[in-house]
Design an enzyme around this catalytic site. Structure first.
Site, PDB file in Angstrom:
ATOM      1  N   GLY A   1       0.810  -1.209   0.000  1.00  7.36           N
ATOM      2  CA  GLY A   1       0.000   0.000   0.000  1.00  7.36           C
ATOM      3  C   GLY A   1       0.843   1.259   0.000  1.00  7.36           C
TER       4      GLY A   1
ATOM      5  N   GLY B   1      -0.603   7.832   1.279  1.00  3.95           N
ATOM      6  CA  GLY B   1      -0.678   7.905   2.736  1.00  3.95           C
ATOM      7  C   GLY B   1       0.562   7.477   3.485  1.00  3.95           C
TER       8      GLY B   1
ATOM      9  CE1 TYR C   1      -8.965  -0.435   9.662  1.00  2.00           C
ATOM     10  CE2 TYR C   1      -9.663   0.481  11.764  1.00  2.00           C
ATOM     11  CZ  TYR C   1      -8.721   0.363  10.767  1.00  2.00           C
ATOM     12  OH  TYR C   1      -7.523   1.021  10.865  1.00  2.00           O
TER      13      TYR C   1
END
Length: 307
Positions: free
Chosen positions: A37, A41, A191
């Site tokens: 990822g 970010g 989550y």
């Protein structure tokens, strides 16, 4: 486990609002790192800092086009041309296996693995293999990736694995009878469950790696302004409302970098960190029985032999 005093998190309003900074000066020439990822970010900022220190960095991204743009940006900023992009879709075990196969054929070493990618508060959906999206991407995807790369990490030791979790794990539970959310489902709690799984995986992995010179840590990056909240309009509104208290991605990357780089953390393998200090975890996150069972169940779901 006894925790050295200098690593213990001291609580209080000032400490809770501080961001924590990785002050390590360790350089990484000749070292190889993988960051999942890494096209946005926290992952992007983590990869940038590793590249700045001279590492050969793989950006493992689902969106290769975005990854290439970020790679060029990092190369320009750091002057390090050894920033590579490889396709990795954590919602598809075929993609995970293909990434690992390609990486192992290309690289002789792996010193740092940052399991950073994640999804948050998705509407109910499943991965390509039929896993609930949060558990499938945040836990099972990184679980499989780590095990596929583990021998290379051992061969390259000393090496480190950092799993990005969250303070949200305190609300998590491992419902083995409902691991895929088919009996009951809440996007927010799903989550939290997956973030608890990250910590349990880290603790059990540390136990299994004891004596191997491969160490592992889970981290809470803090509340960070990132694309992670894209599925929730309420969360996006709250992020804007409380923007003064929210970290930048660069600040959010500090604890991951601290665990990947700081010397002398070997004895703390398996611990959870926040703001560059050891942090307290929930009772569920310290349950060794649940951790071992989750490991076995994860292996079974992924078709990996249980040892």
């Amino acid at each position: 486990m006894l925790i050295p005093e200098k690593h213990v998190l001291s609580w209080g309003p000032r400490k809770m609002l501080s961001s924590g900074v990785c002050t390590s000066t360790v350089q990484l020439l000749g070292k190889v790192a993988v960051v999942t990822g890494a096209n946005t970010g926290i992952g992007k900022e983590t990869a940038k800092e590793l590249a700045q220190r001279g590492a050969r960095v793989y950006l493992a991204c689902r969106d290769v086009q975005k990854g290439e743009l970020v790679a060029r940006e990092i190369q320009t900023v750091t002057g390090n041309q050894e920033v590579l992009v490889k396709k990795l879709d954590l919602a598809d075990t075929k993609s995970i296996r293909a990434f690992a196969k390609g990486f192992l054929a290309e690289e002789k070493h792996l010193h740092i693995l940052i399991n950073n990618a994640g999804v948050m508060m998705c509407p109910y959906s499943k991965t390509a293999d039929g896993f609930e999206m949060h558990m499938g991407v945040n836990h099972l995807g990184h679980f499989l990736l780590t095990l596929l790369l583990l021998e290379k990490l051992k061969e390259s030791a000393p090496s480190r694995i950092v799993n990005v979790s969250s303070f949200a794990h305190h609300l998590g539970r491992i419902h083995f009878h409902n691991l895929q959310g088919e009996k009951f489902y809440s996007a927010g709690l799903a989550y939290c469950h997956s973030k608890l799984a990250n910590i349990l995986f880290t603790r059990e992995l540390a136990r299994r790696l004891k004596g191997s010179s491969v160490t592992t840590y889970s981290v809470h990056p803090g509340t960070v302004n990132s694309e992670l909240v894209r599925h929730s309009s309420v969360m996006r509104w709250m992020w804007r409302l409380f923007s003064f208290f929210i970290k930048t991605p660069q600040q959010g990357a500090q604890t991951s970098l601290y665990c990947a780089l700081t010397e002398g953390l070997e004895s703390l393998s398996g611990n959870h960190f926040s703001d560059c200090h050891v942090a307290w975890v929930s009772a569920k996150a310290r349950n060794e029985t649940i951790a071992r069972r989750l490991w076995d169940v994860s292996c079974d779901l992924l078709g990996i032999p249980v040892d």
